[in-house]
Scaffold this motif. Structure first.
Motif, PDB file in Angstrom:
ATOM      1  N   THR A   4     -27.380  19.023   3.469  1.00  0.00           N
ATOM      2  CA  THR A   4     -28.538  18.386   4.097  1.00  0.00           C
ATOM      3  C   THR A   4     -29.294  19.469   4.864  1.00  0.00           C
ATOM      4  N   ILE A   5     -30.616  19.429   4.785  1.00  0.00           N
ATOM      5  CA  ILE A   5     -31.420  20.404   5.524  1.00  0.00           C
ATOM      6  C   ILE A   5     -32.076  19.686   6.694  1.00  0.00           C
ATOM      7  N   CYS A   6     -31.833  20.168   7.882  1.00  0.00           N
ATOM      8  CA  CYS A   6     -32.442  19.589   9.081  1.00  0.00           C
ATOM      9  C   CYS A   6     -33.731  20.343   9.389  1.00  0.00           C
ATOM     10  N   ASP A  44     -33.733  18.719  25.143  1.00  0.00           N
ATOM     11  CA  ASP A  44     -32.713  17.675  25.079  1.00  0.00           C
ATOM     12  C   ASP A  44     -32.795  16.903  23.766  1.00  0.00           C
ATOM     13  N   GLN A  45     -34.010  16.656  23.282  1.00  0.00           N
ATOM     14  CA  GLN A  45     -34.174  15.970  21.993  1.00  0.00           C
ATOM     15  C   GLN A  45     -33.533  16.772  20.869  1.00  0.00           C
ATOM     16  N   ILE A  46     -33.768  18.082  20.882  1.00  0.00           N
ATOM     17  CA  ILE A  46     -33.212  18.944  19.841  1.00  0.00           C
ATOM     18  C   ILE A  46     -31.694  18.951  19.903  1.00  0.00           C
ATOM     19  N   GLU A  47     -31.162  19.089  21.106  1.00  0.00           N
ATOM     20  CA  GLU A  47     -29.710  19.165  21.262  1.00  0.00           C
ATOM     21  C   GLU A  47     -29.038  17.885  20.792  1.00  0.00           C
ATOM     22  N   THR A  51     -26.467  17.784  17.609  1.00  0.00           N
ATOM     23  CA  THR A  51     -25.106  17.293  17.848  1.00  0.00           C
ATOM     24  C   THR A  51     -24.771  16.170  16.879  1.00  0.00           C
ATOM     25  N   GLU A  52     -25.727  15.269  16.682  1.00  0.00           N
ATOM     26  CA  GLU A  52     -25.529  14.155  15.747  1.00  0.00           C
ATOM     27  C   GLU A  52     -25.367  14.663  14.316  1.00  0.00           C
ATOM     28  N   GLN A  53     -26.167  15.662  13.928  1.00  0.00           N
ATOM     29  CA  GLN A  53     -26.079  16.184  12.565  1.00  0.00           C
ATOM     30  C   GLN A  53     -24.759  16.912  12.321  1.00  0.00           C
ATOM     31  N   ARG A  59     -18.020  14.479   9.443  1.00  0.00           N
ATOM     32  CA  ARG A  59     -17.504  13.204   8.949  1.00  0.00           C
ATOM     33  C   ARG A  59     -17.649  13.084   7.425  1.00  0.00           C
ATOM     34  N   GLU A  60     -18.780  13.527   6.884  1.00  0.00           N
ATOM     35  CA  GLU A  60     -19.046  13.320   5.457  1.00  0.00           C
ATOM     36  C   GLU A  60     -18.529  14.445   4.575  1.00  0.00           C
TER      37      GLU A  60
END
Length: 282
Positions: A4-6, A44-47, A51-53, A59-60
């Motif tokens: 996946t590319i963020c 903070d939005q980026i972090e 973190t979620e990605q 997990r995947e």
């Protein structure tokens, strides 16, 4: 497994997505999975996003590594993210914008504005101009009079008074223009009375100039009686007088076009128009 590319951007993220897809094609992947965080205003939005990605990747795929393309024109955010990436080597970050900005600044000596979304605004302006041209072509020479109230500018005038050239020129500046021909044999569309008079512009010229233009337009056909009437001085004079009277009834602004370049007439129209409808700040 293709990653996946963020994409992280302080604009809409189109540049990062385009480059992500262009690069992926070289690996045989035409439609990579791209996760986008756009219109970023705080680190903070980026972090939180990264973190979620990382958690999703773990997990995947059982792999904490994350691939990130970022386009941040705000140096404060770009510098902070670069430091964060140094502390988190499992996130492979590609800074798309900063090297380009630095190179241009170094060669030109100009400091970049660091205002996010300027390309998006430019694209919006481009598509607005395309839309204006399409509207103008569809409403040339009295076509689709039911849409006259949707036009930014409506031009009125007798045949050969420069309606179409002016319409096209103004549309290329981003204005939706309709033009309506006036002649003694045809009743003007009733929809004209619904148009705001500050959007109505009557194009006027002198009889001698118009006679000359119409004769040149007719060419050899000017010797034919029916066609010759079109350029007959008395007919032309009456044509202009009737048009002038109608323009007065509408209360529109009258602009003279004789012996003037299209650009000159357009500028006069826009001076009147923008006085009544000041352009909105971007």
């Amino acid at each position: 497994m293709f990653p996946t590319i963020c994409v992280v951007s302080d604009s809409v993220g189109l540049t990062g997505q385009s480059i992500a897809r262009a690069a992926s094609v070289q690996f045989g992947v035409e439609s990579p999975h791209v996760e986008v965080l756009s219109k970023v205003r705080s680190f903070d939005q980026i972090e939180r996003f990264l973190t979620e990605q990382v958690e999703v990747a773990q997990r995947e795929r059982g792999d904490r590594r994350v691939l990130l393309f970022y386009t941040l024109v705000t140096s404060r955010l770009a510098d902070r993210l670069a430091g964060y990436l140094g502390e988190n080597p499992h996130i492979l970050g590609v800074d798309i914008m900063s090297p380009a900005l630095s190179a241009i600044a170094q060669v030109s000596g100009i400091t970049p504005s660091q205002v996010p979304g300027k390309l998006h605004v430019a694209n919006q302006q481009y598509f607005s101009r395309v839309e204006a041209v399409e509207f103008t072509i569809a409403h040339d020479d009295g076509r689709n009079p039911q849409d006259l109230v949707k036009a930014d500018i409506v031009l009125l005038g007798v045949s050969r008074s420069s309606k179409t050239p002016l319409s096209i020129y103004l549309s290329q500046q981003g204005y939706k223009v309709a033009n309506v021909p006036l002649d003694m044999q045809t009743e003007p569309p009733a929809e004209l009375y619904d148009v705001d008079p500050t959007r109505l512009f009557g194009l006027m010229t002198t009889p001698d100039v118009l006679v000359d233009i119409r004769k040149r337009r007719l060419g050899t056909a000017a010797t034919v009686a029916a066609a010759g009437r079109y350029a007959d001085p008395e007919y032309v004079y009456q044509d202009l007088e009737d048009a002038r009277a109608f323009m007065r009834r509408l209360g529109c602004i009258v602009v003279h076009t004789e012996r003037r370049a299209v650009e000159e007439t357009a500028q006069e129209i826009l001076r009147y128009f923008e006085r009544a409808h000041p352009p909105q700040a971007i």
